[in-house]
Motif scaffolding. Structure first.
Motif, PDB file in Angstrom:
ATOM      1  N   LEU A 285     -13.015  -1.940  28.635  1.00  0.00           N
ATOM      2  CA  LEU A 285     -12.663  -3.169  29.309  1.00  0.00           C
ATOM      3  C   LEU A 285     -13.525  -3.193  30.548  1.00  0.00           C
ATOM      4  O   LEU A 285     -14.000  -2.343  31.270  1.00  0.00           O
ATOM      5  CB  LEU A 285     -11.081  -3.030  29.706  1.00  0.00           C
ATOM      6  CG  LEU A 285     -10.393  -2.982  28.524  1.00  0.00           C
ATOM      7  CD1 LEU A 285      -8.692  -2.898  29.019  1.00  0.00           C
ATOM      8  CD2 LEU A 285     -10.361  -3.991  27.336  1.00  0.00           C
ATOM      9  N   THR A 287     -13.514  -6.659  33.890  1.00  0.00           N
ATOM     10  CA  THR A 287     -13.085  -7.680  34.436  1.00  0.00           C
ATOM     11  C   THR A 287     -13.818  -8.993  34.653  1.00  0.00           C
ATOM     12  O   THR A 287     -13.356  -9.961  34.684  1.00  0.00           O
ATOM     13  CB  THR A 287     -12.240  -7.506  35.706  1.00  0.00           C
ATOM     14  OG1 THR A 287     -13.394  -6.911  36.582  1.00  0.00           O
ATOM     15  CG2 THR A 287     -11.255  -6.506  35.663  1.00  0.00           C
ATOM     16  N   ARG A 288     -15.066  -8.630  34.221  1.00  0.00           N
ATOM     17  CA  ARG A 288     -16.102  -9.546  34.489  1.00  0.00           C
ATOM     18  C   ARG A 288     -17.117  -9.410  33.235  1.00  0.00           C
ATOM     19  O   ARG A 288     -17.555  -8.422  32.884  1.00  0.00           O
ATOM     20  CB  ARG A 288     -16.967  -9.799  35.840  1.00  0.00           C
ATOM     21  CG  ARG A 288     -16.051 -10.177  36.952  1.00  0.00           C
ATOM     22  CD  ARG A 288     -17.103  -9.808  38.219  1.00  0.00           C
ATOM     23  NE  ARG A 288     -17.459  -8.565  38.312  1.00  0.00           N
ATOM     24  CZ  ARG A 288     -18.239  -8.155  39.784  1.00  0.00           C
ATOM     25  NH1 ARG A 288     -18.500  -9.032  40.443  1.00  0.00           N
ATOM     26  NH2 ARG A 288     -18.670  -7.041  39.808  1.00  0.00           N
ATOM     27  N   GLU A 300     -13.831 -11.963  24.904  1.00  0.00           N
ATOM     28  CA  GLU A 300     -12.903 -12.386  25.943  1.00  0.00           C
ATOM     29  C   GLU A 300     -11.616 -12.704  25.508  1.00  0.00           C
ATOM     30  O   GLU A 300     -11.263 -13.024  24.413  1.00  0.00           O
ATOM     31  CB  GLU A 300     -13.640 -13.821  26.555  1.00  0.00           C
ATOM     32  CG  GLU A 300     -12.913 -14.404  27.601  1.00  0.00           C
ATOM     33  CD  GLU A 300     -13.326 -15.552  28.262  1.00  0.00           C
ATOM     34  OE1 GLU A 300     -12.622 -16.029  29.404  1.00  0.00           O
ATOM     35  OE2 GLU A 300     -14.478 -15.966  27.895  1.00  0.00           O
ATOM     36  N   CYS A 334      -7.359   1.830  34.818  1.00  0.00           N
ATOM     37  CA  CYS A 334      -6.250   0.505  34.746  1.00  0.00           C
ATOM     38  C   CYS A 334      -6.157   0.284  36.309  1.00  0.00           C
ATOM     39  O   CYS A 334      -6.426  -0.707  36.597  1.00  0.00           O
ATOM     40  CB  CYS A 334      -4.949   0.920  34.296  1.00  0.00           C
ATOM     41  SG  CYS A 334      -3.928  -0.282  34.046  1.00  0.00           S
ATOM     42  N   LEU A 337      -9.331  -1.243  38.157  1.00  0.00           N
ATOM     43  CA  LEU A 337      -9.757  -2.589  37.743  1.00  0.00           C
ATOM     44  C   LEU A 337      -8.673  -3.652  38.233  1.00  0.00           C
ATOM     45  O   LEU A 337      -8.839  -4.809  37.958  1.00  0.00           O
ATOM     46  CB  LEU A 337      -9.866  -2.691  36.201  1.00  0.00           C
ATOM     47  CG  LEU A 337     -11.259  -1.866  35.703  1.00  0.00           C
ATOM     48  CD1 LEU A 337     -11.148  -1.971  34.264  1.00  0.00           C
ATOM     49  CD2 LEU A 337     -12.395  -2.506  36.184  1.00  0.00           C
ATOM     50  N   LEU A 339      -5.837  -3.910  36.576  1.00  0.00           N
ATOM     51  CA  LEU A 339      -5.193  -4.736  35.360  1.00  0.00           C
ATOM     52  C   LEU A 339      -3.954  -5.124  35.401  1.00  0.00           C
ATOM     53  O   LEU A 339      -3.053  -4.455  36.095  1.00  0.00           O
ATOM     54  CB  LEU A 339      -5.736  -3.978  34.085  1.00  0.00           C
ATOM     55  CG  LEU A 339      -7.159  -3.624  33.858  1.00  0.00           C
ATOM     56  CD1 LEU A 339      -7.177  -2.771  32.609  1.00  0.00           C
ATOM     57  CD2 LEU A 339      -8.148  -4.808  33.906  1.00  0.00           C
ATOM     58  N   THR A 344      -7.536 -12.419  32.725  1.00  0.00           N
ATOM     59  CA  THR A 344      -8.685 -12.223  31.721  1.00  0.00           C
ATOM     60  C   THR A 344      -9.626 -11.086  31.978  1.00  0.00           C
ATOM     61  O   THR A 344      -9.721 -10.765  32.713  1.00  0.00           O
ATOM     62  CB  THR A 344      -9.528 -13.750  31.916  1.00  0.00           C
ATOM     63  OG1 THR A 344      -8.464 -14.958  31.787  1.00  0.00           O
ATOM     64  CG2 THR A 344     -10.650 -13.728  31.042  1.00  0.00           C
ATOM     65  N   CYS A 345      -9.823 -10.623  30.621  1.00  0.00           N
ATOM     66  CA  CYS A 345     -10.617  -9.413  30.574  1.00  0.00           C
ATOM     67  C   CYS A 345     -11.571  -9.760  29.557  1.00  0.00           C
ATOM     68  O   CYS A 345     -11.389 -10.326  28.552  1.00  0.00           O
ATOM     69  CB  CYS A 345      -9.802  -8.269  30.873  1.00  0.00           C
ATOM     70  SG  CYS A 345      -9.133  -7.810  29.257  1.00  0.00           S
ATOM     71  N   TYR A 346     -12.645  -8.407  29.295  1.00  0.00           N
ATOM     72  CA  TYR A 346     -13.523  -8.418  28.249  1.00  0.00           C
ATOM     73  C   TYR A 346     -13.466  -7.097  27.458  1.00  0.00           C
ATOM     74  O   TYR A 346     -13.425  -6.092  28.266  1.00  0.00           O
ATOM     75  CB  TYR A 346     -14.863  -8.688  28.865  1.00  0.00           C
ATOM     76  CG  TYR A 346     -15.215  -9.990  29.455  1.00  0.00           C
ATOM     77  CD1 TYR A 346     -15.505 -11.182  28.412  1.00  0.00           C
ATOM     78  CD2 TYR A 346     -14.815 -10.161  30.730  1.00  0.00           C
ATOM     79  CE1 TYR A 346     -15.830 -12.323  28.946  1.00  0.00           C
ATOM     80  CE2 TYR A 346     -14.886 -11.433  31.047  1.00  0.00           C
ATOM     81  CZ  TYR A 346     -15.319 -12.799  30.614  1.00  0.00           C
ATOM     82  OH  TYR A 346     -15.640 -14.047  30.938  1.00  0.00           O
TER      83      TYR A 346
END
Length: 364
Positions: A285, A287-288, A300, A334, A337, A339, A344-346
């Protein structure tokens, strides 16, 4: 075509208590060894008479403890395929198949012989005897014999368990055709998550004789609440995709909503629907959206749930194009980041991380 099962039976060290309805297609019974899968199948077949419950196939009641209704196994129109083909060794393939048709009786129209032979790709095997067949060939013939008995229901108890990986990969496409081209409900028993992800339209998860979860395959496999039953390596998403293009570099491009998956060449026509299982442990994962990275698959999505495990792991559910994707990461990652639900995450995975047996045709 449908199956309804509600069974209770007490053993000295084991209680079976299961209640589910299954539509047409392949209903997979999944669970660890000793969870009650084969016991349940034997109860459906009539090889075990439950202490309480009710079983019906396509509206026909086979067992009802409340009314003491009981249809003996020999009168149930059920085809049973075991781990080993159990073909008659003194008969050739054609004769084994004809036995299934004979068993159905003249009063009942069975499946067309030529259609079954074509469906399972066994025409070249007809003059051969079982001793001259491979394990995968024997299983295809056993399935054909069961189909030609004109069953209302087909039971398959770990039919690939005795086969090596090459033979499994050989027979799986035929099982997909069986699922897609017949309207016979199928109960498929396995503890192999890859087989189930590839074949099942419905999944029933069992643990210690109890029903843990049941429903459409993508919903069950994508549910983080059953990840402990599926196991660390079993947890993962089942994604429905569409073939967009085959590229000259040997990759196939698949669409999942607005996202794209690139996998090693898949032998399917452009526009075909393909199901792909991606293990939660193979998803990273971010975040950008990352760049300058070798992984081609960057999807995404929006985080819908964070489920903390007993150990250092966290199961993250992500909505990607309306489908659920799972990622198994550490709590430390986790927290680092930041989370949280709604974020939104990738989800990132390598093309080569998806095994060949995790890719199959999607049941329309």
């Amino acid at each position: 075509m449908s199956l309804s099962v509600a069974i209770k039976h007490r053993f000295p060290a084991f209680d079976l208590d299961v209640d589910f309805d299954a539509p047409s297609g392949v209903t997979a019974l999944f669970g660890r060894s000793g969870s009650g899968k084969t016991t349940l199948v034997n109860a459906i077949a009539g090889l075990l008479r439950p202490q309480a419950g009710r079983v019906s196939v396509n509206g026909q009641v086979l067992f009802d403890s409340a009314t003491r209704h009981w249809v003996p196994p020999s009168k149930r129109r059920i085809g049973y395929v075991f781990q080993e083909g159990r073909l008659f060794p003194h008969l050739n393939v054609q004769q084994n198949l004809r036995y299934g048709a004979w068993f159905s009786g003249k009063q009942r129209a069975g499946a067309d012989f030529d259609h079954v032979v074509d469906l399972l790709g066994i025409a070249p095997l007809l003059p051969r005897r079982p001793a001259d067949l491979s394990g995968g060939e024997k299983q295809r013939v056993a399935i054909g014999r069961a189909l030609l008995s004109a069953p209302d229901l087909l039971l398959m108890d770990e039919p690939l368990a005795a086969l090596d990986e090459p033979r499994k990969l050989e027979i799986l496409p035929y099982l997909e055709r069986l699922r897609d081209e017949t309207d016979i409900p199928i109960i498929y028993v396995s503890h192999n998550i890859a087989e189930i992800a590839r074949l099942a339209t419905t999944i029933v998860v069992l643990n210690d004789g109890k029903l843990i979860r049941s429903g459409p395959a993508p919903d069950v496999l994508g549910d983080p609440s059953v990840s402990s039953t599926l196991g660390v390596r079993g947890a993962g998403a089942l994604l429905r995709t569409e073939v967009l293009a085959h590229h000259d570099d040997g990759l196939t491009e698949l669409a999942i909503g607005e996202g794209r998956l690139y996998l090693p060449r898949i032998h399917a026509a452009v526009g075909a629907h393909i199901r792909v299982r991606i293990a939660a442990q193979d998803v990273v994962l971010a975040t950008r959206k990352p760049d300058h990275i070798s992984a081609l698959n960057i999807l995404e999505g929006t985080i819908t749930e964070l489920r903390m495990g007993d150990g250092p792991g966290v199961m993250v559910s992500i909505n990607v194009g309306g489908q659920n994707m799972l990622a198994r990461i550490t709590r430390r990652s986790c927290d680092a980041l930041g989370l949280h639900q709604g974020m939104t995450c990738y989800g990132i995975t390598k093309s080569v991380a998806v095994a060949r047996d995790d890719i199959g045709t999607a049941a329309d």
